[in-house]
Design a protein around this motif. Structure first.
Motif, PDB file in Angstrom:
ATOM      1  N   ALA A 210      70.021  -1.766 -39.801  1.00  0.00           N
ATOM      2  CA  ALA A 210      69.210  -2.959 -40.052  1.00  0.00           C
ATOM      3  C   ALA A 210      68.912  -3.180 -41.533  1.00  0.00           C
ATOM      4  CB  ALA A 210      67.904  -2.869 -39.277  1.00  0.00           C
ATOM      5  N   THR A 211      68.992  -4.436 -41.947  1.00  0.00           N
ATOM      6  CA  THR A 211      68.517  -4.815 -43.288  1.00  0.00           C
ATOM      7  C   THR A 211      67.068  -5.277 -43.226  1.00  0.00           C
ATOM      8  OG1 THR A 211      69.347  -7.086 -43.009  1.00  0.00           O
ATOM      9  CG2 THR A 211      70.828  -5.483 -44.038  1.00  0.00           C
ATOM     10  N   ARG A 212      66.643  -5.748 -42.037  1.00  0.00           N
ATOM     11  CA  ARG A 212      65.260  -6.155 -41.827  1.00  0.00           C
ATOM     12  C   ARG A 212      64.836  -5.751 -40.424  1.00  0.00           C
ATOM     13  NH1 ARG A 212      63.611  -9.286 -45.922  1.00  0.00           N
ATOM     14  NH2 ARG A 212      61.753 -10.085 -44.885  1.00  0.00           N
ATOM     15  N   VAL A 213      63.520  -5.650 -40.241  1.00  0.00           N
ATOM     16  CA  VAL A 213      62.953  -5.238 -38.963  1.00  0.00           C
ATOM     17  C   VAL A 213      61.840  -6.215 -38.590  1.00  0.00           C
ATOM     18  CG1 VAL A 213      61.790  -3.376 -37.704  1.00  0.00           C
ATOM     19  CG2 VAL A 213      63.438  -2.824 -39.515  1.00  0.00           C
ATOM     20  N   ALA A 214      61.797  -6.602 -37.315  1.00  0.00           N
ATOM     21  CA  ALA A 214      60.681  -7.383 -36.785  1.00  0.00           C
ATOM     22  C   ALA A 214      60.058  -6.602 -35.643  1.00  0.00           C
ATOM     23  CB  ALA A 214      61.155  -8.754 -36.298  1.00  0.00           C
ATOM     24  N   VAL A 215      58.756  -6.407 -35.710  1.00  0.00           N
ATOM     25  CA  VAL A 215      58.036  -5.632 -34.698  1.00  0.00           C
ATOM     26  C   VAL A 215      57.290  -6.583 -33.776  1.00  0.00           C
ATOM     27  CG1 VAL A 215      56.334  -3.819 -34.269  1.00  0.00           C
ATOM     28  CG2 VAL A 215      57.737  -3.745 -36.348  1.00  0.00           C
ATOM     29  N   LEU A 216      57.590  -6.508 -32.470  1.00  0.00           N
ATOM     30  CA  LEU A 216      56.912  -7.333 -31.481  1.00  0.00           C
ATOM     31  C   LEU A 216      55.754  -6.562 -30.878  1.00  0.00           C
ATOM     32  CD1 LEU A 216      59.899  -8.585 -31.609  1.00  0.00           C
ATOM     33  CD2 LEU A 216      59.384  -9.472 -29.324  1.00  0.00           C
ATOM     34  N   ALA A 223      54.862  -7.584 -37.579  1.00  0.00           N
ATOM     35  CA  ALA A 223      55.295  -7.358 -38.964  1.00  0.00           C
ATOM     36  C   ALA A 223      56.776  -7.655 -39.047  1.00  0.00           C
ATOM     37  CB  ALA A 223      55.016  -5.913 -39.394  1.00  0.00           C
ATOM     38  N   GLU A 224      57.223  -8.119 -40.210  1.00  0.00           N
ATOM     39  CA  GLU A 224      58.636  -8.421 -40.414  1.00  0.00           C
ATOM     40  C   GLU A 224      58.984  -8.190 -41.878  1.00  0.00           C
ATOM     41  OE1 GLU A 224      62.032 -10.472 -41.725  1.00  0.00           O
ATOM     42  OE2 GLU A 224      60.094 -11.463 -42.033  1.00  0.00           O
ATOM     43  N   GLY A 225      60.110  -7.538 -42.117  1.00  0.00           N
ATOM     44  CA  GLY A 225      60.547  -7.265 -43.481  1.00  0.00           C
ATOM     45  C   GLY A 225      61.473  -6.064 -43.508  1.00  0.00           C
ATOM     46  N   THR A 226      61.628  -5.477 -44.674  1.00  0.00           N
ATOM     47  CA  THR A 226      62.440  -4.276 -44.782  1.00  0.00           C
ATOM     48  C   THR A 226      61.763  -3.138 -44.020  1.00  0.00           C
ATOM     49  OG1 THR A 226      61.329  -3.506 -46.790  1.00  0.00           O
ATOM     50  CG2 THR A 226      63.232  -4.984 -47.072  1.00  0.00           C
ATOM     51  N   LEU A 227      62.531  -2.104 -43.726  1.00  0.00           N
ATOM     52  CA  LEU A 227      61.978  -0.960 -43.005  1.00  0.00           C
ATOM     53  C   LEU A 227      60.810  -0.348 -43.766  1.00  0.00           C
ATOM     54  CD1 LEU A 227      62.070   1.040 -40.671  1.00  0.00           C
ATOM     55  CD2 LEU A 227      63.880   2.278 -41.883  1.00  0.00           C
ATOM     56  N   ASP A 228      60.961  -0.176 -45.064  1.00  0.00           N
ATOM     57  CA  ASP A 228      59.873   0.394 -45.869  1.00  0.00           C
ATOM     58  C   ASP A 228      58.611  -0.456 -45.783  1.00  0.00           C
ATOM     59  OD1 ASP A 228      61.368   2.564 -46.644  1.00  0.00           O
ATOM     60  OD2 ASP A 228      61.969   1.724 -48.571  1.00  0.00           O
ATOM     61  N   HIS A 229      58.792  -1.784 -45.862  1.00  0.00           N
ATOM     62  CA  HIS A 229      57.635  -2.689 -45.796  1.00  0.00           C
ATOM     63  C   HIS A 229      56.944  -2.574 -44.441  1.00  0.00           C
ATOM     64  CE1 HIS A 229      55.236  -6.357 -46.116  1.00  0.00           C
ATOM     65  NE2 HIS A 229      55.717  -6.711 -44.932  1.00  0.00           N
ATOM     66  N   VAL A 230      57.719  -2.604 -43.373  1.00  0.00           N
ATOM     67  CA  VAL A 230      57.139  -2.575 -42.028  1.00  0.00           C
ATOM     68  C   VAL A 230      56.401  -1.268 -41.778  1.00  0.00           C
ATOM     69  CG1 VAL A 230      57.746  -2.466 -39.574  1.00  0.00           C
ATOM     70  CG2 VAL A 230      58.747  -4.236 -41.033  1.00  0.00           C
ATOM     71  N   MET A 231      56.960  -0.169 -42.239  1.00  0.00           N
ATOM     72  CA  MET A 231      56.338   1.140 -42.008  1.00  0.00           C
ATOM     73  C   MET A 231      54.976   1.275 -42.678  1.00  0.00           C
ATOM     74  SD  MET A 231      59.669   3.626 -42.346  1.00  0.00           S
ATOM     75  CE  MET A 231      58.631   5.071 -42.532  1.00  0.00           C
ATOM     76  N   LYS A 232      54.717   0.451 -43.689  1.00  0.00           N
ATOM     77  CA  LYS A 232      53.440   0.521 -44.412  1.00  0.00           C
ATOM     78  C   LYS A 232      52.336  -0.294 -43.745  1.00  0.00           C
ATOM     79  CE  LYS A 232      55.749   1.247 -48.861  1.00  0.00           C
ATOM     80  NZ  LYS A 232      56.116   0.624 -50.160  1.00  0.00           N
ATOM     81  N   GLN A 233      52.692  -1.066 -42.707  1.00  0.00           N
ATOM     82  CA  GLN A 233      51.692  -1.910 -42.058  1.00  0.00           C
ATOM     83  C   GLN A 233      50.759  -1.081 -41.196  1.00  0.00           C
ATOM     84  OE1 GLN A 233      51.781  -5.143 -43.228  1.00  0.00           O
ATOM     85  NE2 GLN A 233      53.375  -4.096 -44.412  1.00  0.00           N
ATOM     86  N   ASP A 234      49.471  -1.434 -41.253  1.00  0.00           N
ATOM     87  CA  ASP A 234      48.449  -0.668 -40.538  1.00  0.00           C
ATOM     88  C   ASP A 234      48.190  -1.300 -39.173  1.00  0.00           C
ATOM     89  OD1 ASP A 234      46.484   1.131 -39.918  1.00  0.00           O
ATOM     90  OD2 ASP A 234      44.912   0.128 -41.091  1.00  0.00           O
ATOM     91  N   HIS A 235      48.985  -0.856 -38.194  1.00  0.00           N
ATOM     92  CA  HIS A 235      48.800  -1.311 -36.817  1.00  0.00           C
ATOM     93  C   HIS A 235      49.069  -0.113 -35.914  1.00  0.00           C
ATOM     94  CE1 HIS A 235      49.671  -3.209 -32.938  1.00  0.00           C
ATOM     95  NE2 HIS A 235      48.934  -4.215 -33.361  1.00  0.00           N
TER      96      HIS A 235
END
Length: 252
Positions: A210-216, A223-235
């Protein structure tokens, strides 16, 4: 500005009293490999089925390759669906047809290609997925799990689509075969200039492809974005999903 390959706005999906998506928005630009992840019941596969037109949402708009997915014009809708290919989780090969006939099926549906041309195109697709001409005469019951995936991928690519959708592409494969299949998808994506959307729960597949990830979750995109970006989201789900992957020692 180039229109997104997939543009979803205000999607509402309901099964009886059960609300699956509530105002979901998602935009996927050309050339991306977008991974959809989420917990059980979050609506990942439902969303994929809606994008290919197998299910119609209660409300909202889905545009694919710049065109409305449900335009009401049967000829236009059919032409649009010929521009994307789908790999189902278990391959969904026709058990009564051999490999050649399975891959040829969408080509024969066009009704303007002769038998020899279809045969030649099937052989090209077999080579693309790293199978040999002799495999064309095997029945699905004679194929290994990895071969089923490759034949299903060849069929998904039969009409030379611009968009490829994958439902759990590495499910049921051992680590070596999974890595080889991911490598094949990545190579074909680069060679053919495909936009790819995949549903996966496998962190190794996600991180390698994946180049981008969307979390349902919570009936929307959390959250949606690069893997690094998504992993930093606080959920809670994001922490749990990627935290479990860290604990298991996955490389990403």
């Amino acid at each position: 500005m180039t229109a997104p390959v997939i543009d979803i706005r205000g999607l509402v999906t309901r099964f009886g009293s059960h609300l699956v998506h509530d105002g979901l928005d998602l935009s996927i630009p050309a050339g991306e490999v977008m991974a959809l992840v989420g917990g059980s019941g979050s609506g990942k596969t439902t969303l994929l089925r809606q994008v290919i037109g197998l299910m119609r949402p209660q409300r909202g708009d889905i545009r694919v390759l710049g065109q409305p997915l449900f335009s009401g014009d049967l000829q236009a809708d059919r032409a649009l669906r010929q521009r994307f290919g789908m790999l189902f989780q278990q391959g969904a090969l026709f058990s009564a047809l051999n490999v050649l006939e399975n891959i040829a099926f969408p080509l024969r549906e066009l009704r303007w290609l002769d038998r020899e041309t279809i045969h030649d195109l099937v052989m090209i697709k077999l080579a693309m997925v790293e199978l040999e001409p002799r495999h064309a005469w095997l029945m699905p019951a004679e194929l290994s799990g990895g071969m089923v995936k490759r034949v299903a991928l060849a069929r998904a690519l039969a009409l030379e689509p611009e968009l490829l959708l994958l439902d759990e592409p590495t499910a049921g494969l051992d680590p070596d075969r999974s890595a080889a299949f991911v490598s094949l998808i990545r190579r074909l994506r680069d060679q053919l200039g495909l936009t790819v959307v995949l549903v996966t729960h496998d962190i190794d597949t996600l991180s390698a492809l994946a180049t981008r990830v969307a979390v349902l979750g919570d009936r929307r995109i959390l959250a949606e974005g690069t893997l690094d970006h998504v992993m930093k989201q606080d959920h809670p789900f994001i922490r749990s999903f990627f935290g479990a992957a860290r604990h298991a020692g996955s490389a990403y």
